[in-house]
Design an enzyme around this catalytic site. Structure first.
Site, PDB file in Angstrom:
ATOM      1  N   ARG A 106     -48.017 -18.012  -6.270  1.00 20.89           N
ATOM      2  CA  ARG A 106     -47.711 -19.212  -7.036  1.00 20.89           C
ATOM      3  C   ARG A 106     -48.497 -20.378  -6.453  1.00 20.89           C
ATOM      4  O   ARG A 106     -48.593 -20.528  -5.230  1.00 20.89           O
ATOM      5  CB  ARG A 106     -46.204 -19.520  -6.992  1.00 20.89           C
ATOM      6  CG  ARG A 106     -45.346 -18.511  -7.763  1.00 20.89           C
ATOM      7  CD  ARG A 106     -45.574 -18.627  -9.258  1.00 20.89           C
ATOM      8  NE  ARG A 106     -44.783 -17.681 -10.041  1.00 20.89           N
ATOM      9  CZ  ARG A 106     -45.220 -16.507 -10.450  1.00 20.89           C
ATOM     10  NH1 ARG A 106     -46.442 -16.101 -10.127  1.00 20.89           N
ATOM     11  NH2 ARG A 106     -44.455 -15.721 -11.195  1.00 20.89           N
ATOM     12  N   HIS A 149     -55.718 -16.682 -13.003  1.00 15.90           N
ATOM     13  CA  HIS A 149     -54.395 -16.067 -13.085  1.00 15.90           C
ATOM     14  C   HIS A 149     -54.487 -14.666 -13.701  1.00 15.90           C
ATOM     15  O   HIS A 149     -53.781 -14.331 -14.661  1.00 15.90           O
ATOM     16  CB  HIS A 149     -53.437 -16.935 -13.897  1.00 15.90           C
ATOM     17  CG  HIS A 149     -51.998 -16.708 -13.512  1.00 15.90           C
ATOM     18  ND1 HIS A 149     -51.068 -17.721 -13.464  1.00 15.90           N
ATOM     19  CD2 HIS A 149     -51.324 -15.580 -13.150  1.00 15.90           C
ATOM     20  CE1 HIS A 149     -49.894 -17.232 -13.111  1.00 15.90           C
ATOM     21  NE2 HIS A 149     -50.030 -15.934 -12.914  1.00 15.90           N
TER      22      HIS A 149
END
Length: 310
Positions: free
Chosen positions: A225, A273
């Site tokens: 994250r 991502h």
């Protein structure tokens, strides 16, 4: 018949409709899968946090929420969500993460970038990497994904330390926990991999102080994250040589803005991502099995603990 609502981005419907219906049929479930079931007629929700359902209070009949994502930080504090919430744990998602983490760990360990970008005609046969046993790897976050990555790296010969907030025991991984364990896990680490969930306790866990615990010239790999890492502290650590390179797949703002300094930084690799993603064919089987468990009165798999945030 069970009414299952699919709540995700419209493009995902075309990817998931057939695999979900096939998985329901294989599991023996009689399901009406739709994007527009009325809230008071919905038994289960197949859910992505960026989908249309944000208010769960009208879903009075709904027995559980089946997330398509491994991360639940954007929904776990939703006060309207009182139904059981199950995060996605899937073999394909795990395999994808292991492959990405191992690939970039080996890239940094072997110094591959220097050969790709440094073909200057000089034969430097005295510069070679250590063997894996001499490269200390620390993984912050040793849940399902972190443990799988740790096992794969151990199999390649790396000494692996794993850290988590609570006590863990994983064969062939030195497991530490708590504040004291965090300092021990980071001290002298040469490659640090971030796979923690995003919670108030893990925010900026890698900061100016903790980055200084690493061996000078260490590598950072973050497929976890974005907020786990203090961006300014990373840039400062790169500038003074404390960190040699950072490979980052997740960011505080996504997509990463075009003018963000990470894009042009020679010691930062940005990936969009993509470290791992949920695959419809296998995720559908996980969801079907979990709904089947619910219908049999069994405990759901991968239930989120609201108090811990994951």
């Amino acid at each position: 018949m069970l009414n299952v609502l699919f709540s995700a981005q419209p493009a995902r419907w075309a990817e998931y409709e057939a695999p979900l219906n096939a998985a329901f049929a294989t599991t023996g479930l009689d399901v009406d899968l739709s994007c527009d079931h009325a809230p008071d007629q919905t038994d289960y929700i197949v859910f992505a946090p960026n989908g249309p359902v944000r208010d769960f209070s009208p879903y009075t009949r709904t027995k559980a929420i089946m997330s398509l994502w491994a991360g639940v930080e954007t929904v776990v504090d939703n006060h309207t969500l009182t139904q059981p919430l199950c995060r996605m744990v899937d073999d394909s998602l795990t395999s994808g993460m292991v492959e990405w983490v191992v690939g970039h760990t080996m890239r940094h360990h072997l110094g591959i970038d220097a050969h790709i970008h440094g073909q200057d005609g000089i034969w430097r046969d005295t510069v070679y990497p250590p063997v894996a046993a001499q490269r200390r790897v620390t993984i912050l976050g040793i849940g399902a994904l972190g443990a799988a990555c740790g096992r794969a790296l151990h199999a390649l010969g790396f000494p692996v330390t794993g850290w988590s907030r609570s006590t863990k025991s994983i064969p062939n991984i030195r497991c530490l926990h708590g504040d004291d364990g965090l300092q021990e896990a980071l001290t002298g680490a040469e490659i640090v991999i971030l796979l923690l969930p995003q919670t108030p306790q893990t925010n900026t866990i890698l900061n100016a102080q903790t980055l200084d615990l690493l061996t000078k010239g260490a590598f950072i790999i973050n497929p976890g994250r974005g907020p786990l890492l203090d961006d300014d502290a990373l840039l400062a650590a790169l500038a003074r040589g404390q960190i040699a390179h950072a490979t980052l797949d997740v960011f505080r703002v996504e997509p990463l803005p075009k003018d963000h300094p990470f894009w042009a930084h020679p010691q930062i690799t940005v990936t969009p991502h993509i470290a791992s993603t949920t695959r419809p064919e296998t995720a559908a089987n996980v969801i079907a099995e979990n709904i089947s468990r619910g219908e049999r009165g069994e405990r759901f798999l991968h239930l989120v603990d609201r108090s811990s945030g994951y």
